[in-house]
Motif scaffolding. Structure first.
Motif, PDB file in Angstrom:
ATOM      1  N   PRO A 192       0.967  -1.226  -0.027  1.00  0.00           N
ATOM      2  CA  PRO A 192       0.013   0.104   0.152  1.00  0.00           C
ATOM      3  C   PRO A 192       0.877   1.257  -0.056  1.00  0.00           C
ATOM      4  O   PRO A 192       1.956   1.294   0.643  1.00  0.00           O
ATOM      5  CB  PRO A 192      -0.795  -0.070   1.191  1.00  0.00           C
ATOM      6  N   TYR A 193       0.499   2.431  -0.634  1.00  0.00           N
ATOM      7  CA  TYR A 193       1.226   3.599  -0.767  1.00  0.00           C
ATOM      8  C   TYR A 193       0.448   4.815  -0.920  1.00  0.00           C
ATOM      9  O   TYR A 193       1.146   5.908  -1.152  1.00  0.00           O
ATOM     10  CB  TYR A 193       2.565   3.273  -1.807  1.00  0.00           C
ATOM     11  N   LEU A 194      -0.725   4.786  -0.728  1.00  0.00           N
ATOM     12  CA  LEU A 194      -1.515   6.046  -0.976  1.00  0.00           C
ATOM     13  C   LEU A 194      -1.556   6.868   0.426  1.00  0.00           C
ATOM     14  O   LEU A 194      -1.456   6.369   1.523  1.00  0.00           O
ATOM     15  CB  LEU A 194      -3.040   5.665  -1.406  1.00  0.00           C
ATOM     16  N   THR A 195      -1.268   8.111   0.246  1.00  0.00           N
ATOM     17  CA  THR A 195      -1.186   9.109   1.346  1.00  0.00           C
ATOM     18  C   THR A 195      -2.969   9.213   1.839  1.00  0.00           C
ATOM     19  O   THR A 195      -3.901   8.694   1.217  1.00  0.00           O
ATOM     20  CB  THR A 195      -0.781  10.460   1.073  1.00  0.00           C
ATOM     21  N   ALA A 196      -2.954   9.735   3.275  1.00  0.00           N
ATOM     22  CA  ALA A 196      -4.471  10.074   3.657  1.00  0.00           C
ATOM     23  C   ALA A 196      -5.163  10.887   2.794  1.00  0.00           C
ATOM     24  O   ALA A 196      -6.322  10.603   2.646  1.00  0.00           O
ATOM     25  CB  ALA A 196      -4.133  10.455   4.942  1.00  0.00           C
ATOM     26  N   ALA A 197      -4.505  11.852   2.058  1.00  0.00           N
ATOM     27  CA  ALA A 197      -5.096  12.682   1.050  1.00  0.00           C
ATOM     28  C   ALA A 197      -5.439  12.011  -0.177  1.00  0.00           C
ATOM     29  O   ALA A 197      -6.835  12.186  -0.467  1.00  0.00           O
ATOM     30  CB  ALA A 197      -4.207  13.834   0.946  1.00  0.00           C
ATOM     31  N   GLU A 198      -4.880  11.143  -0.722  1.00  0.00           N
ATOM     32  CA  GLU A 198      -5.036  10.490  -1.775  1.00  0.00           C
ATOM     33  C   GLU A 198      -6.264   9.363  -1.502  1.00  0.00           C
ATOM     34  O   GLU A 198      -6.926   9.254  -2.334  1.00  0.00           O
ATOM     35  CB  GLU A 198      -4.056   9.507  -2.468  1.00  0.00           C
ATOM     36  N   LEU A 241      16.069  -6.145  -3.826  1.00  0.00           N
ATOM     37  CA  LEU A 241      14.739  -5.548  -3.599  1.00  0.00           C
ATOM     38  C   LEU A 241      14.234  -4.662  -4.887  1.00  0.00           C
ATOM     39  O   LEU A 241      14.694  -4.160  -5.377  1.00  0.00           O
ATOM     40  CB  LEU A 241      15.011  -4.663  -2.333  1.00  0.00           C
ATOM     41  N   ALA A 242      12.949  -5.058  -5.149  1.00  0.00           N
ATOM     42  CA  ALA A 242      12.060  -4.562  -6.087  1.00  0.00           C
ATOM     43  C   ALA A 242      10.971  -4.283  -5.762  1.00  0.00           C
ATOM     44  O   ALA A 242      10.158  -4.896  -4.955  1.00  0.00           O
ATOM     45  CB  ALA A 242      11.996  -5.232  -7.197  1.00  0.00           C
ATOM     46  N   LEU A 243      10.379  -2.705  -5.637  1.00  0.00           N
ATOM     47  CA  LEU A 243       9.383  -2.337  -4.884  1.00  0.00           C
ATOM     48  C   LEU A 243       8.408  -1.406  -6.059  1.00  0.00           C
ATOM     49  O   LEU A 243       9.252  -0.523  -6.856  1.00  0.00           O
ATOM     50  CB  LEU A 243       9.644  -1.048  -3.714  1.00  0.00           C
ATOM     51  N   GLU A 244       7.121  -1.762  -6.185  1.00  0.00           N
ATOM     52  CA  GLU A 244       6.248  -0.665  -6.651  1.00  0.00           C
ATOM     53  C   GLU A 244       6.013   0.493  -5.850  1.00  0.00           C
ATOM     54  O   GLU A 244       5.818   0.375  -4.726  1.00  0.00           O
ATOM     55  CB  GLU A 244       4.768  -1.339  -7.039  1.00  0.00           C
ATOM     56  N   ILE A 245       6.100   1.692  -6.481  1.00  0.00           N
ATOM     57  CA  ILE A 245       5.796   3.053  -5.793  1.00  0.00           C
ATOM     58  C   ILE A 245       4.890   3.693  -6.292  1.00  0.00           C
ATOM     59  O   ILE A 245       4.498   3.631  -7.827  1.00  0.00           O
ATOM     60  CB  ILE A 245       7.167   3.899  -5.596  1.00  0.00           C
ATOM     61  N   GLY A 246       4.249   4.742  -5.659  1.00  0.00           N
ATOM     62  CA  GLY A 246       3.427   5.794  -6.317  1.00  0.00           C
ATOM     63  C   GLY A 246       4.239   6.705  -7.360  1.00  0.00           C
ATOM     64  O   GLY A 246       5.425   6.658  -7.117  1.00  0.00           O
ATOM     65  N   TRP A 247       3.556   7.327  -8.111  1.00  0.00           N
ATOM     66  CA  TRP A 247       4.399   8.020  -9.248  1.00  0.00           C
ATOM     67  C   TRP A 247       5.045   9.291  -8.867  1.00  0.00           C
ATOM     68  O   TRP A 247       5.965   9.721  -9.308  1.00  0.00           O
ATOM     69  CB  TRP A 247       3.395   8.651 -10.398  1.00  0.00           C
ATOM     70  N   GLN A 248       4.724   9.822  -7.634  1.00  0.00           N
ATOM     71  CA  GLN A 248       5.485  10.961  -6.919  1.00  0.00           C
ATOM     72  C   GLN A 248       6.636  10.604  -5.484  1.00  0.00           C
ATOM     73  O   GLN A 248       6.980  11.463  -5.181  1.00  0.00           O
ATOM     74  CB  GLN A 248       4.618  11.795  -6.225  1.00  0.00           C
ATOM     75  N   GLN A 249       6.782   9.220  -5.538  1.00  0.00           N
ATOM     76  CA  GLN A 249       7.351   8.608  -4.430  1.00  0.00           C
ATOM     77  C   GLN A 249       9.041   8.458  -4.580  1.00  0.00           C
ATOM     78  O   GLN A 249       9.778   7.909  -3.890  1.00  0.00           O
ATOM     79  CB  GLN A 249       6.666   7.572  -3.796  1.00  0.00           C
ATOM     80  N   ASN A 274       5.540   7.285 -15.904  1.00  0.00           N
ATOM     81  CA  ASN A 274       5.622   7.659 -14.477  1.00  0.00           C
ATOM     82  C   ASN A 274       6.802   6.561 -13.720  1.00  0.00           C
ATOM     83  O   ASN A 274       6.823   5.365 -14.034  1.00  0.00           O
ATOM     84  CB  ASN A 274       4.236   7.295 -13.910  1.00  0.00           C
ATOM     85  N   ASP A 275       7.212   7.234 -12.721  1.00  0.00           N
ATOM     86  CA  ASP A 275       8.300   6.526 -12.065  1.00  0.00           C
ATOM     87  C   ASP A 275       7.319   5.299 -11.216  1.00  0.00           C
ATOM     88  O   ASP A 275       6.476   5.574 -10.647  1.00  0.00           O
ATOM     89  CB  ASP A 275       8.857   7.275 -10.673  1.00  0.00           C
ATOM     90  N   ARG A 276       7.742   3.991 -11.311  1.00  0.00           N
ATOM     91  CA  ARG A 276       7.031   2.982 -10.948  1.00  0.00           C
ATOM     92  C   ARG A 276       7.753   1.921 -10.270  1.00  0.00           C
ATOM     93  O   ARG A 276       7.138   1.321  -9.370  1.00  0.00           O
ATOM     94  CB  ARG A 276       6.282   2.184 -12.173  1.00  0.00           C
ATOM     95  N   ALA A 277       9.027   1.389 -10.545  1.00  0.00           N
ATOM     96  CA  ALA A 277       9.806   0.560  -9.820  1.00  0.00           C
ATOM     97  C   ALA A 277      11.017   0.877  -9.439  1.00  0.00           C
ATOM     98  O   ALA A 277      11.952   1.418 -10.061  1.00  0.00           O
ATOM     99  CB  ALA A 277       9.932  -0.906 -10.775  1.00  0.00           C
ATOM    100  N   VAL A 278      11.214   0.812  -7.903  1.00  0.00           N
ATOM    101  CA  VAL A 278      12.178   1.255  -7.368  1.00  0.00           C
ATOM    102  C   VAL A 278      13.123  -0.152  -7.194  1.00  0.00           C
ATOM    103  O   VAL A 278      12.620  -0.963  -6.560  1.00  0.00           O
ATOM    104  CB  VAL A 278      12.291   2.090  -6.295  1.00  0.00           C
ATOM    105  N   THR A 279      14.371  -0.256  -7.460  1.00  0.00           N
ATOM    106  CA  THR A 279      15.300  -1.565  -7.246  1.00  0.00           C
ATOM    107  C   THR A 279      16.489  -1.077  -6.344  1.00  0.00           C
ATOM    108  O   THR A 279      16.951   0.104  -6.497  1.00  0.00           O
ATOM    109  CB  THR A 279      15.671  -2.256  -8.317  1.00  0.00           C
ATOM    110  N   ALA A 280      16.905  -1.957  -5.796  1.00  0.00           N
ATOM    111  CA  ALA A 280      17.996  -1.645  -4.901  1.00  0.00           C
ATOM    112  C   ALA A 280      18.723  -3.146  -4.439  1.00  0.00           C
ATOM    113  O   ALA A 280      18.232  -4.091  -4.690  1.00  0.00           O
ATOM    114  CB  ALA A 280      17.713  -1.016  -3.578  1.00  0.00           C
ATOM    115  N   ARG A 281      20.159  -3.136  -4.084  1.00  0.00           N
ATOM    116  CA  ARG A 281      20.765  -4.335  -3.509  1.00  0.00           C
ATOM    117  C   ARG A 281      21.164  -4.211  -1.944  1.00  0.00           C
ATOM    118  O   ARG A 281      21.567  -2.901  -1.797  1.00  0.00           O
ATOM    119  CB  ARG A 281      21.796  -4.503  -4.513  1.00  0.00           C
TER     120      ARG A 281
END
Length: 285
Positions: A192-198, A241-249, A274-281
């Motif tokens: 889950p990644y929506l803010t309270a406002a969203e 690590l691979a994460l889906e993110i919101g387009w402003q995150q 839109n920015d969507r997948a953040v990856t890291a190691r």
């Protein structure tokens, strides 16, 4: 009102007009799908007038869609990549944006012969199964907290095309405590990644999906904090690590990962740009 004896193309036009009036996006596509569900045929190819049963079924489906019930729920299954997943009330609908996350995650496993993968906040299992679609040797465990969503995860745990996963019911915020150190090759998640406002501005269809799969606190980052802080230990050195993110995150999630010692951080855009997948190691040393 869809009545017995109406011709297929006339029924299709009627349904599309009602969905358009109700504000449904892609009303033409939805009308065609509802016709197929009710009649069992493509409206462009069908010629016979609708029977009473077919008309009643199409009318019922049209009324539900006009009330903005997600089309995916009405269909009962939905495609992801090139396979089909059971879906319905209580679970997040699979989305094309998440396919990009599966692709990015699978690329991180190149050269790993028999990767062990953990899929967190799994929902239907689309992301874990998507990784296995690209990496058939992957051993996937998928974690889901919601009992309603877990029922769909269990249904999707073994698909006719041979894709499979091990479903586990549990909570991302505590599950890390049970994991052995350094055994996983990849952790993947669409949390889950929506803010309270969203959450207060959801489209009608999204508002009918489970809030538990959407809401992530005031700033939308509570799940990313837990992932960044607690799950690196479970990965082998160099594990991913691979994460889906919101387009402003992108910036906020990248900062969380950097603060917790992750390296090689990158971001991939979805098909809409839109920015969507953040990856890291995890560092190798």
């Amino acid at each position: 009102m869809v009545n017995e004896g109406i011709l297929p193309r006339a029924a299709l036009r009627q349904v599309e007009a009602r969905l358009t009036e109700a504000g449904c996006p892609d009303a033409d596509f939805d009308a065609a799908e509802l016709f197929r569900l009710a009649v069992g045929a493509d409206a462009r190819l069908a010629t016979a007038p609708l029977t009473a049963a077919q008309a009643a079924q199409l009318e019922a489906l049209t009324a539900r869609r006009a009330d903005r019930e997600p089309l995916q729920y009405l269909c009962g299954s939905w495609p992801f990549l090139d396979f089909e997943l059971a879906v319905g009330p209580g679970v997040l609908c699979p989305r094309a944006d998440t396919e990009v996350v599966a692709e990015a995650a699978a690329e991180l496993l190149r050269g790993v012969p028999h990767p062990k993968v953990l899929d967190l906040c799994a929902g239907t299992g689309c992301l874990g199964l998507g990784v296995q679609r690209f990496c058939p040797a992957a051993e996937v465990t998928s974690l889901e907290k919601s009992p309603a969503a877990f029922a769909y995860l269990t249904r999707n745990a073994r698909l006719p095309n041979g894709l499979h996963l091990t479903p586990v019911q549990g909570d991302l915020f505590t599950y890390w405590e049970t994991l052995p150190e350094g055994e996983l090759d990849l952790i993947v998640s669409n949390p889950p990644y929506l803010t309270a406002a969203e959450m207060g501005q959801l489209q009608p269809e999204v508002a009918q999906e489970p809030a538990m799969a959407l809401a992530a606190g005031e700033d939308g980052l509570v799940f990313y904090r837990a992932l960044a802080e607690h799950y690196q230990r479970a990965l082998r050195p160099g594990g991913a690590l691979a994460l889906e993110i919101g387009w402003q995150q992108r910036e906020a999630v990248t900062a969380l990962l950097e603060a917790n010692g992750w390296v090689g951080i990158a971001c991939r855009k979805d098909y809409g740009g839109n920015d969507r997948a953040v990856t890291a190691r995890k560092p190798c040393k």
